[in-house]
Design a protein around this motif. Structure first.
Motif, PDB file in Angstrom:
ATOM      1  N   TYR A 103       0.827  -1.208   0.000  1.00 50.70           N
ATOM      2  CA  TYR A 103       0.000   0.000   0.000  1.00 50.70           C
ATOM      3  C   TYR A 103       0.858   1.253   0.000  1.00 50.70           C
ATOM      4  O   TYR A 103       0.470   2.265  -0.586  1.00 50.70           O
ATOM      5  CB  TYR A 103      -0.957  -0.005   1.192  1.00 50.70           C
ATOM      6  CG  TYR A 103      -2.203  -0.791   0.923  1.00 50.70           C
ATOM      7  CD1 TYR A 103      -3.137  -0.332  -0.015  1.00 50.70           C
ATOM      8  CD2 TYR A 103      -2.473  -1.981   1.569  1.00 50.70           C
ATOM      9  CE1 TYR A 103      -4.273  -1.049  -0.287  1.00 50.70           C
ATOM     10  CE2 TYR A 103      -3.612  -2.709   1.298  1.00 50.70           C
ATOM     11  CZ  TYR A 103      -4.514  -2.240   0.369  1.00 50.70           C
ATOM     12  OH  TYR A 103      -5.634  -2.948   0.097  1.00 50.70           O
ATOM     13  N   ILE A 135      -6.951   4.217  -1.077  1.00 50.79           N
ATOM     14  CA  ILE A 135      -5.619   4.724  -1.421  1.00 50.79           C
ATOM     15  C   ILE A 135      -5.630   6.256  -1.428  1.00 50.79           C
ATOM     16  O   ILE A 135      -4.693   6.889  -0.929  1.00 50.79           O
ATOM     17  CB  ILE A 135      -5.139   4.140  -2.765  1.00 50.79           C
ATOM     18  CG1 ILE A 135      -5.146   2.612  -2.695  1.00 50.79           C
ATOM     19  CG2 ILE A 135      -3.731   4.603  -3.094  1.00 50.79           C
ATOM     20  CD1 ILE A 135      -4.980   1.939  -4.027  1.00 50.79           C
ATOM     21  N   SER A 138      -3.598   0.823   6.334  1.00 42.70           N
ATOM     22  CA  SER A 138      -3.590  -0.575   5.905  1.00 42.70           C
ATOM     23  C   SER A 138      -3.286  -1.512   7.058  1.00 42.70           C
ATOM     24  O   SER A 138      -3.898  -2.568   7.178  1.00 42.70           O
ATOM     25  CB  SER A 138      -2.594  -0.777   4.767  1.00 42.70           C
ATOM     26  OG  SER A 138      -1.302  -0.450   5.201  1.00 42.70           O
TER      27      SER A 138
END
Lengths: 309, 372
Positions: free
Chosen positions: B53, B289, B312
C-alpha cells in the motif's frame, strides 16, 4: 418495437430516480463545491427506515390500507433522512468549510463508510424483501407493461420536481440558495445567512434522496445496507453529465442516463450477437459520460467552474 | 536556518544525529519481520501488505499530490499489473486454450525481469490512454471520469470469462507463480546463516527494497524539473502554461508515472497472493488509497507513507483486538464491522483535527524559493 417501448418505460422510471438523487448532489455542489459522497447512504438509510416503519405499522394497525402505510413510512423516512443529512453537514463538512477541497471529500467518504457500517449493525447485512403495498397487477401500454409502482414513481418525481422548482425559483429560500451558489460572500452581504442556506440545501437533498430510496426499494423489491452505493454513483454521474451545479441539468442528465442504460442493456445482447450480455449495462453510463465530457468538458449544460483537486 | 557553508561543529553533530537516526531506522525495518514472524506469519503478512500500500499510495501521490489531478480509479492500474502477471505466470491460459497449451507445454512462466518492465509499460500506457481524453477536465469532473474508468476495468475483469475465457470472471485466477529472482524462490521458506526465514518475510524484504526504490524515485522526481512543473500546474495551471510548461505532456507524464507504480505493485500483489479476482480491485480500494494519501499529508512523502501504513496495517491489527468485543456484543459487532467503523471514524476525525493531513508537507502553498 415492444422491447423499445418497454425499455423506454424502464429507462424513464430508472432515470427519474437518478434525477431525484442527482439533484441532491448538484445542489450541494453548486453551493459548497463538495462531492457529497455520503449522499447515496442517505438514500439507503431512508429506504431502510421506511422498511422498518412499514413492518411496524403493518403489525400495529393491520386495518390501514397500503397507500396510507406507504405515505406515513415515507414521511417518517424523509424526516429521519433530513435530520441525518443536517447532522452530517454540521459535524463533518461545516468545520472544514475553509480547508482544502480534499479534506471534506475524505470526511464525506468516511461518513459514507460509517453510515453503511452503522446500517449493517442496526439492520443486519441480509437482503430485506421490500413489501408491495400497491396493487401489483400491471397495466398494458401498447404491448409494454407498466406497474402501478412505476406509475407512482413517475408521478412522485414529477410532483417533487415541480415543488422543487417552485421552491428554488419563487421563494425567499430559493432566492437565497441561488444567490449563495452564485457568490457566497456577496450573498452574505445582502443579508443571506449562508449557514442556514447550506443546512436547508442538505435537508432538501435528503428528502429527495429518501423518496428516491423508497422508490428504488419498492421498484426492485429489496433493501440492504449497500443499496445506496450504485444509485449514488450513477446519480453523481448524471449530475456531472448534465453539468454539475445545474438543477435542470441534473434532471435531464438523470433521465438521459436512465434511458441510455435501459435501452443499452435491452439491446446490447442482440447488437453484439450475444457476445456481451446485460451485465455490461453499468459500463454504458460511464462510457457515455466519458464521451460527453470529452466533447463538453463541463457537462451538457455546465458552465466553467473552479478547478483543481 | 540551514547555512550554505557549514563550518560550525553544531552542523556536524546534527549530521551525526541524523545518520544515527537513519541507521536505527534501517535496522528496525530490517529486523521487524524477524520479530513479527515470532508471533506468527499473519503479522508479517500485514507488514507485507502495508508495504504494497505504501507503494500504491506513493504512486497515487504523484498524480494527486504533485500534479493535483484527483484520480478515483487508481486501483485500475494495480489490477492491470496483477492480471498481467496472473495471465503470464499461471496455468490459466494453457488450461483454457488448447493451441496455447500446444505452444507452451509447460505453461507460461515469465521471469520477473521481464514482467516488471512489461507491467510498468502496460500500466503507464493505460494511464496515458486514460489521460488523453480527460486532459481538458478538471477537479471533480476528472474524479468522476477516473472513477468510471476504474469501474469499467473492473466490470471487464468480472465478465471477460465469456465468450472467451480470459480473466476467469468473478472466480479469479489462481496458482500464480511466486517470485523467482536469480533462481531464488521467494515462495519457499529459506534458511540463511542459520536463521529460518519464512516466505512471507522474504517477500517483506523484496517489497521493502521496492518501496525504497519508489521513495528514491519520488524524492528525485519531486525536486526535478518535472516535479516542479507538476507542482506549478497544481498551484495554477494557467500560470504554469504561461511560464512555458507543456501542461498536456506533464499531466500525461504524471498519469503514466503514477500508473506504472500501480502496475508494478499489482505484479507483486499477484505473486504474493498467488490469486487475483476482481474483488480486490473495487472502487473502495481506490478510495482507500486516496484516503491514505490525504490522511497522511498530501504531496509529502513521509506523510503519505505514514497514511498508507496507518490505514492498511492498523485495521488488520485491530482485527485481533476485536475478538473480545465481538463476544461482548453477542456477535453483532464482529471484527470486520468494527474494522470498517474504526477506519471511517479515523478518516473523519483525523480530517477534522488536521485537515492538511497527519504529517503535512511543510512547504505546501509557499513559494519554492523559501524551500532552500
Amino acid at each position: 418495437m415492444e422491447i423499445l417501448l418497454q425499455q423506454i418505460i424502464n429507462g424513464l422510471v430508472l432515470g427519474s430516480m437518478y434525477a431525484l438523487i442527482a439533484l441532491g448532489y448538484t445542489m450541494v455542489y453548486g453551493i459548497i463545491q463538495l462531492i457529497n459522497f455520503a449522499h447515496g447512504e442517505v438514500l439507503m438509510i431512508g429506504a431502510l427506515t421506511s422498511w422498518s416503519c412499514i413492518g411496524m405499522m403493518q403489525s400495529a394497525m393491520p386495518w390501514a390500507p397500503g397507500w396510507l402505510v406507504l405515505l406515513l413510512a415515507t414521511i417518517i423516512a424523509c424526516i429521519v433522512a433530513a435530520a441525518l443529512n443536517f447532522t452530517i453537514e454540521k459535524v463533518a463538512y461545516r468545520p472544514l468549510r475553509n480547508a482544502s477541497r480534499l479534506a471534506p471529500l475524505i470526511t464525506a467518504l468516511g461518513m459514507s463508510i460509517l453510515l453503511q457500517t452503522l446500517a449493517m449493525i442496526i439492520w443486519k447485512p441480509n437482503y430485506k424483501p421490500y413489501p408491495t403495498l400497491l396493487p401489483a397487477t400491471p397495466f398494458e401500454l401498447g404491448g409494454a407493461v407498466i406497474t402501478s409502482t412505476q406509475i407512482l414513481i413517475l408521478g412522485v418525481t414529477a410532483i417533487s420536481l415541480a415543488i422543487l422548482s417552485w421552491l428554488v425559483g419563487y421563494t425567499n429560500l430559493g432566492r437565497a440558495m441561488r444567490a449563495t451558489a452564485e457568490n457566497p460572500r456577496v450573498a452574505a452581504l445582502m443579508g443571506v445567512k449562508p449557514d442556514m442556506v447550506i443546512s436547508a440545501t442538505f435537508i432538501i437533498g435528503a428528502i429527495l434522496a429518501a423518496i428516491a430510496g423508497i422508490m428504488y426499494a419498492s421498484n426492485y423489491g429489496t433493501a440492504q445496507h449497500t443499496m445506496g452505493f450504485l444509485p449514488g454513483l450513477k446519480a453523481f454521474t448524471a449530475a456531472v453529465f448534465g453539468g454539475i451545479g445545474n438543477l435542470a441539468g441534473a434532471v435531464v442528465g438523470g433521465i438521459l442516463l436512465g434511458l441510455i442504460e435501459a435501452i443499452g442493456s435491452g439491446y446490447i445482447g442482440t447488437l453484439t450477437g450475444g457476445i456481451l450480455g446485460s451485465n455490461y449495462a453499468d459500463i454504458f453510463a460511464f462510457i457515455v459520460l466519458i464521451i460527453i465530457l470529452t466533447l463538453r468538458p463541463s457537462g451538457l449544460f455546465g458552465e466553467r467552474v473552479a478547478d483543481r483537486a | 536556518m540551514a547555512n550554505v557553508w557549514p563550518t560550525a561543529p553544531e552542523d556536524l553533530t546534527m549530521k551525526q544525529k541524523n545518520l544515527a537516526k537513519w541507521i536505527i531506522g534501517a535496522i528496525a525495518l530490517l529486523v521487524l519481520p524477524l520479530i513479527l514472524q515470532y508471533f506468527g506469519n499473519a503479522w508479517v503478512r500485514i507488514a507485507d501488505l502495508a508495504l504494497l500500500y505504501v507503494m500504491l499510495a506513493l504512486g497515487l501521490n504523484i498524480v494527486v499530490g504533485y500534479a493535483g489531478l484527483l484520480d478515483l480509479g487508481y486501483v485500475a492500474f494495480y489490477a492491470v499489473g496483477a492480471y498481467l502477471f496472473a495471465l503470464l505466470a499461471s496455468p490459466h491460459l494453457a488450461d483454457t486454450f488448447a493451441s496455447f497449451a500446444a505452444m507452451f507445454p509447460n505453461g507460461l512462466h515469465f521471469s520477473m525481469w521481464l514482467v516488471i518492465p512489461l507491467a510498468l509499460v502496460l500500466a503507464a500506457t493505460t494511464g496515458v490512454i486514460l489521460g488523453v481524453p480527460v486532459l481538458k477536465l478538471r477537479g471533480d469532473y476528472l474524479a468522476i471520469v477516473t472513477l468510471g474508468f476504474g469501474e469499467i476495468i473492473r466490470i471487464f475483469m468480472n465478465n471477460l470469462d465469456h465468450p472467451i475465457n480470459i480473466t476467469n470472471g468473478p472466480k479469479g485466477l489462481g496458482q500464480i507463480d511466486s517470485v523467482h529472482i536469480f533462481g531464488f524462490n521467494f515462495g519457499k521458506n529459506q534458511e540463511l546463516f542459520g536463521i529460518a526465514i519464512n516466505s512471507v518475510s522474504m517477500y517483506y524484504y523484496l517489497f521493502l527494497a521496492l518501496v525504497l526504490v519508489t521513495v528514491l524515485v519520488c524524492y528525485r522526481l519531486q525536486d526535478s524539473r518535472i516535479g516542479r512543473a507538476w507542482m506549478a500546474i497544481r498551484e495554477d495551471e494557467i500560470a504554469a502554461k504561461a511560464m512555458g510548461i507543456n501542461t498536456r505532456n506533464m499531466k500525461l507524464l504524471a498519469f503514466g508515472m503514477g500508473a506504472s507504480f500501480g502496475g508494478v505493485s499489482g505484479v507483486m500483489f499477484a505473486s504474493f497472493q498467488g490469486f487475483v479476482s476482481p474483488e480486490s480491485f473495487s472502487l473502495m480500494e481506490s478510495v482507500m488509497i486516496v484516503a491514505m494519501v490525504v490522511l497522511g499529508g498530501i504531496g509529502h512523502i513521509p506523510g503519505v507513507i505514514l497514511g498508507a501504513v496507518l490505514l492498511s496495517a492498523l485495521p488488520e491489527v485491530l482485527r485481533y483486538v476485536a475478538g473480545p468485543l465481538q463476544a461482548m456484543t453477542d456477535g453483532r459487532l464482529d471484527s470486520a464491522i468494527l474494522r470498517q467503523l474504526l477506519i471511517a471514524l479515523a478518516m473523519i476525525i483525523v480530517m477534522l483535527i488536521r485537515p492538511r493531513g497527519l504529517w503535512p508537507a511543510p512547504d505546501h502553498g509557499k513559494s519554492l524559493e523559501q524551500k532552500t
